[in-house]
Design an enzyme around this catalytic site. Structure first.
Site, PDB file in Angstrom:
ATOM      1  N   GLU A  53       0.821  -1.218   0.000  1.00  0.00           N
ATOM      2  CA  GLU A  53       0.000   0.000   0.000  1.00  0.00           C
ATOM      3  C   GLU A  53       0.852   1.264   0.000  1.00  0.00           C
ATOM      4  OE1 GLU A  53      -2.972   0.269  -0.695  1.00  0.00           O
ATOM      5  OE2 GLU A  53      -3.694  -1.772  -0.468  1.00  0.00           O
ATOM      6  N   TYR A 136      -6.448   6.912   3.659  1.00  0.00           N
ATOM      7  CA  TYR A 136      -6.616   5.817   2.702  1.00  0.00           C
ATOM      8  C   TYR A 136      -5.897   4.558   3.174  1.00  0.00           C
ATOM      9  CZ  TYR A 136      -5.428   2.545  -0.821  1.00  0.00           C
ATOM     10  OH  TYR A 136      -5.223   1.354  -1.453  1.00  0.00           O
ATOM     11  N   ASP A 154      -9.679   5.756  -2.513  1.00  0.00           N
ATOM     12  CA  ASP A 154      -8.534   6.251  -3.272  1.00  0.00           C
ATOM     13  C   ASP A 154      -9.059   6.927  -4.542  1.00  0.00           C
ATOM     14  OD1 ASP A 154      -9.380   4.104  -4.805  1.00  0.00           O
ATOM     15  OD2 ASP A 154      -7.360   3.645  -5.489  1.00  0.00           O
TER      16      ASP A 154
END
Length: 362
Positions: A53, A136, A154
């Site tokens: 991520e 996020y 996102d």
DNA sequence: AATCCGTGGCG
DNA sequence: TCGCCAAGGAT
């Protein structure tokens, strides 16, 4: 039926429809547990989810793949990364961009190792408190790694939600509305797969241009498509023009072995902590004809015919490149070092500096 | 809230 | 060639 006269009947979007699509079309990604395996009870390693991520922030899957594999091979767990040398991490990150991510990656690993016993916290709030983890990423890790019903938003999700619910408020003002929409849709069962499904949908079908609505599992529920405005959404506030900054970069080459003189940039800010060749500051008022007079030491500096051009997030850069071959050993300036040709590839050189070296040695 | 922070691929 | 934009975060 007043409603039928005024509006076409629009089906309500359901998480189940999208998860069914995801079960059949999920992309195979190195950090992803396939939907079949996930439903069989296989859970992802939070370290893997976190690492992927961070790398995927504002960065395409194609660009991340090899870096992800290399990091995992070299630092297989958070303890290993916490014990790593920051400069090694920066060297391994070189080329991926947004270098504060690499600095925060190291700081986050240290914090998880020291303050959390080597295990990532499982709540959004606790994740959000770690360096490099914002709204996020906290939601994504909580949902994907810990099965929490978190609203993961996102750029893909923003586009999909804006179209699905025909949200015509321009970004970024639309963010609260979009988040609320995603939150309402996110199911308690399989929230991580649902988040990845929406992102996959945005990456493969609900693309910024020419969305493939005919293949979309939510096409019957899409208010944007019914109104014929899907491709125009989301609306965005106009962007500012990028100014051009100029400067000079000096490629000093040691005659004996072709080594290049490098130095380290300040720890924070633009390209923080990365390596570069000596150079002038970059400014909008720089005069390229003054470059030779600004060299770090006297030598036979030759101006390369074409400047190196590079585009950063918020400005264009034009660097005049000057080259000199040094036969005599130079008293090495403080915090500088020579990098031999065989070592150059492993240096923490950002892409713009690799262009400079190529322009000065090619 | 607005600005700063990289890079590569795409049409 | 050029603008857009990609699994954003920090200040």
């Amino acid at each position: 039926m007043l409603c039928r006269d005024l509006l076409p009947m629009i089906a309500l979007p359901s998480a189940a429809d999208l998860l069914d699509w995801y079960d059949r079309h999920a992309r195979d990604l190195p950090w992803r547990i396939a939907p079949d395996d996930r439903r069989a009870g296989i859970v992802p390693d939070p370290y893997h989810v976190w690492l992927s991520e961070i790398m995927l922030q504002q960065t395409t899957v194609a660009a991340v793949r090899d870096y992800y594999r290399a990091f995992l091979a070299r630092w297989p767990n958070v303890e290993a990364l916490a014990a790593a040398d920051l400069d090694d991490v920066l060297r391994a990150w070189a080329g991926l961009g947004y270098y504060s991510r690499a600095r925060n990656l190291k700081a986050c690993a240290e914090m998880v190792a020291r303050d959390h016993g080597g295990r990532f916290p499982d709540s959004e709030d606790a994740l959000r408190a770690l360096p490099g983890i914002g709204a996020y990423t906290a939601a994504a890790i909580a949902a994907i790694a810990f099965d929490a019903r978190a609203a993961v938003v996102d750029g893909n999700v923003e586009r999909v939600m804006a179209r699905l619910f025909r949200i015509e408020t321009p970004l970024p003002d639309a963010k609260p509305e979009i988040r609320a929409a995603m939150d309402r849709l996110t199911p308690a069962d399989r929230p991580g797969d649902f988040a990845q499904a929406v992102m996959d949908l945005g990456a493969t079908l609900c693309t910024p241009r020419r969305p493939a609505c005919a293949l979309c599992p939510w096409s019957q529920a899409c208010a944007g498509r019914h109104a014929g405005v899907a491709e125009t959404l989301p609306l965005k506030a106009p962007k500012k023009a990028k100014p051009t900054r100029r400067g000079a970069a000096f490629v000093a080459r040691r005659s004996a072995d072709g080594a290049i003189l490098l130095r380290k940039r300040p720890a924070k800010g633009l390209l923080g902590g990365m390596a570069e060749v000596p150079g002038t500051p970059w400014s909008e008022t720089f005069d390229p004809s003054s470059a030779a007079g600004l060299a770090p030491f006297p030598a036979g500096w030759r101006v390369q015919p074409a400047p190196v051009r590079h585009i950063f997030t918020h400005f264009h850069l034009e660097l005049s490149v000057l080259v000199a071959d040094l036969a005599e050993p130079l008293p090495l300036p403080d915090a500088h070092w020579w990098s031999a040709p065989g070592e150059l590839a492993g240096e923490a050189l950002p892409t713009v500096m690799r262009k400079v070296v190529a322009a000065g040695t090619g």
